[in-house]
Design a protein around this motif. Structure first.
Motif, short mmCIF file in Angstrom:
data_model
loop_
_atom_site.label_atom_id
_atom_site.label_comp_id
_atom_site.label_asym_id
_atom_site.label_seq_id
_atom_site.Cartn_x
_atom_site.Cartn_y
_atom_site.Cartn_z
N GLU A 96 0.83 -1.20 0.00
CA GLU A 96 0.00 0.00 0.00
C GLU A 96 0.87 1.25 0.00
OE1 GLU A 96 -2.47 -0.23 3.45
OE2 GLU A 96 -0.83 0.07 4.86
N ARG A 97 0.39 2.25 -0.68
CA ARG A 97 1.15 3.49 -0.81
C ARG A 97 1.25 4.21 0.53
NH1 ARG A 97 -3.77 3.96 -4.37
NH2 ARG A 97 -5.30 5.23 -3.26
N ALA A 98 2.27 5.04 0.65
CA ALA A 98 2.48 5.80 1.87
C ALA A 98 1.37 6.83 2.08
CB ALA A 98 3.84 6.51 1.81
N GLU A 99 1.13 7.17 3.32
CA GLU A 99 0.12 8.17 3.65
C GLU A 99 0.54 9.56 3.17
OE1 GLU A 99 -2.03 6.82 7.72
OE2 GLU A 99 0.02 7.57 7.94
N TRP A 100 -0.45 10.42 2.96
CA TRP A 100 -0.16 11.82 2.68
C TRP A 100 0.30 12.51 3.96
CZ3 TRP A 100 -5.47 11.56 0.13
CH2 TRP A 100 -5.34 11.30 -1.25
N GLY A 196 -3.32 8.37 0.37
CA GLY A 196 -1.97 8.50 -0.14
C GLY A 196 -1.93 8.38 -1.66
N GLY A 197 -0.72 8.50 -2.20
CA GLY A 197 -0.53 8.33 -3.64
C GLY A 197 -0.47 9.64 -4.39
N ALA A 198 0.38 9.66 -5.40
CA ALA A 198 0.55 10.87 -6.21
C ALA A 198 -0.69 11.18 -7.03
CB ALA A 198 1.76 10.71 -7.13
#
Length: 242
Positions: A96-100, A196-198
């Motif tokens: 899972e992507r990193a948190e914002w 998260g995520g770009a």
């Protein structure tokens, strides 16, 4: 064969890299949106028919490992998958992507869950919901506000609150497009999950540019003892080590 529980940008990118490395993989999509973006390699669409159906699929498809790259808030899927894989001794990775993280100029207010929004957002404020269609029913305690809820596919059912409407849109969105939308609707608050995520960052950048307040719903914890990776190459390395 690796089962890749998909539906995110991270899952689609990982499927590409697994194919490049000749690692056999089947990507599984829940099928909750119309015309999902195609994945490279084998793909299945739809649920498994509960936990028993999931176990049967693992056996019949000859699955030797599972990578769970579903949405960070897909808690039921993650909990079930971790439990089943643990019971069967099947290698399991939560990717899972990193948190914002907030930056200078952001006006973020942390919320524990949907119910906590009533504590944060004053009554009568104009709200833009970017939390997904399935969460709108949990927001009825905000029905004193004007609410816009963005969805990929507009539901056939009417909006469940008296002062609101569906807004259709398929990501990714640019910062410029988000700024234009917020200027048109004039919300006071943006409500998001910390996914998260770009790809989803544009709405937060737009909110900062316009000085909007953001209610950030915190991410649920992963099950204890689960192997996690946040970077694509780390997840790929895990798959190659099997």
């Amino acid at each position: 064969m690796i089962l890749l529980l998909a539906g995110t940008t991270e899952a689609r990118n990982l499927a590409e890299h697994l194919a490049d490395c000749d690692i056999a993989c089947v990507a599984s999509l829940a099928g909750v949106t119309d015309s999902p973006i195609a994945y490279r390699g084998d793909t299945r669409v739809g649920g498994f028919g509960g936990e028993d159906g999931f176990v049967r699929y693992l056996e019949q498809a000859g699955i030797r490992a599972v990578i769970d790259a579903t949405h960070p808030f897909a808690t039921a899927i993650t909990a079930r998958t971790a439990r089943v894989c643990g019971a069967r001794g099947l290698p399991y990775l939560r990717y899972e992507r990193a948190e914002w993280r907030s930056r200078q100029g952001d006006t973020w207010h942390e919320a524990m869950d949907s119910a906590d929004l009533a504590r944060i957002i004053p009554r009568g404020k104009r709200i833009f919901l970017a939390t997904g269609r399935q969460t709108v029913e949990d927001m009825t305690h905000l029905n004193h506000s004007a609410i816009w809820a963005r969805v990929v596919d507009t539901p056939r059912d009417p909006f469940p609150m008296p002062h609101g409407a569906w807004i259709s849109g398929r990501p990714p969105f640019t910062v410029e497009a988000e700024v234009a939308l917020f200027r048109e609707l004039k919300p006071d608050w943006l409500v998001v999950k910390n996914a998260g995520g770009a790809a989803g960052r544009a709405k937060l950048d737009a909110a900062r540019a316009l000085g909007l307040s953001v209610a950030m719903i915190g991410r649920p914890k992963s099950p204890d003892g689960v192997t996690r990776r946040e970077q694509l190459l780390d997840a790929l390395e895990w798959a190659q080590s099997l």
